[in-house]
Scaffold this motif. Sequence first.
Motif: not given
Length: 387
Positions: A132-138, A199-205
Motif C-alpha cells: 500500500p501507499r497508505d502506511p496505515a494499510t497492511l 532498517g529502511l524506515t520510510l513510508p511509501a510516499a
Amino acid sequence: MKRKNALDLLAAARPADLDMPGSSRAMEELPTPVRRGRVRWAGAVAASLATVSVIGALAFPRLLDPGVSMGQVATYPAGNALDTAARNAAAQQQTPGRFWYTEGLILGEEIIGAPGNRYRIKTRVQTGRWAPRDPATLTVLTERGLPTVPASGQEEQAWRRAGKPKLCGNDTDCKNDTAPLGRTRFIFMAGTWPYGDQGLTLPAAELLDLPQAPDALRERLLAFWPAYSETMKDWPSPPAGTSLPTKDSWLLGISLDLLQHAPISAGTRGALYRMVANLPGTRALGRIPDAEGRLGVGIGWTQAVGDGQSEQQLIVEESSGRLLALQNTVVKPWSQDPAGFEGAAGLPAGTVYHALVYQRAAWTDTPARLPEACSAPTQTDRKDCVG
C-alpha cells in the motif's frame, strides 16, 4: 511427519528480547514455512521468521554474510551490464495508485526419495502482493500451492519405481503447507515489510521520492546503515561459517527488496539497477534465461554455502527494464545438504534450485479480494487465513 528446516530451529531458540521495534511474537503463530534455502540469521528479525517463504524472500544473505565473492570474473563489464535496462526502466510512465501490485511464481527444485532411488522434483507456488501507499494499510501477500512434479522424464521413471508416492515437496505430510495445494493463504504484514525490518524506515510516499541517480540513491540508503548496524551489538552470535552483514551485503539486500516489493518511481528503479551492477562482487552474466525460459540481461553474486557454492542472479528484461526474476543456481554441487537446504545435495551445477519469477508488476487501485471467511484485520493481531 513434516521435516524441520534451519529456520524452525532458529525460531525456537530466539530470545524474546530480540524482537525488533514494532514486531510481534504473534508472527511465530503462522504456519512454519516449508521451503528450504534460507541462509540468513533469522534470530534478529521476528517478523520475517514465519513469512520468509512468501514472495520476495530469497536465499541471499541479508542477515548473514557467508562470504559473497568479491572477484570480478565476468567476461562482460559488470558496471555497464544493466545500463540499457536501467534507461528503459526509468523511461516508463507510471501513475501511482493505492497499491503496488506484483504477481509471480516461487519455483524450487530438490532431490527426495529413499536411499538408492532418489529423484528430482519441481515445486511451484503462485504468489501475489499488494503493497500500500497508505502506511496505515497492511500489505497483503498470497500463496497458492500448485502441483509438484518430477523434474524430467528420467526423474519420473525413478518416481514410478518408488511406487508413485504423493509429491508434496518438503511438506511430507501433505497437510500443512504454507502454500496449500489448490487453496490460497492470505498473509497480512506491516505496509513497510520487509525492508522496514532491515532498517529502511520510510513510508511509501518517501519511497516514491527516493533519488533517481545511482550515487545519490546509494548515499540516501546508506544513511540508514549506522542505526541498523548498531542493533547488531545485541544480536546473538551467528551460526558457524557465517558472519553478520557487511555494509555492502546489507546495501545489496535492501536494494533487492526495493526492486522486488517497494512502491518506487521508475527513475529510482533505473538507478537501483545501475547501483547494484556496480556493487563489489557483481558478476555480469550477459543474456541468460530465467527459470521459466524468458531471456533477459543478468548479473550475479556467488556465495559459499556448506561445501558447495551457489549464485544469486538478477535477471531484467532489457527492452522494458522490468524485473523478470531473482533466482539461485548451483555453482559447485553439494555433497551433503547444507543447513536449511533440504534436498540440495546432488543437484548438478547449473540447476536453478530456487527462483522468484515475476509475471506482472503495476500500480492498481483494486485491493486484494478476500474470501468471506477471511476479512481483512483492523489490527495486526491476526496474521493470516486460508480461503
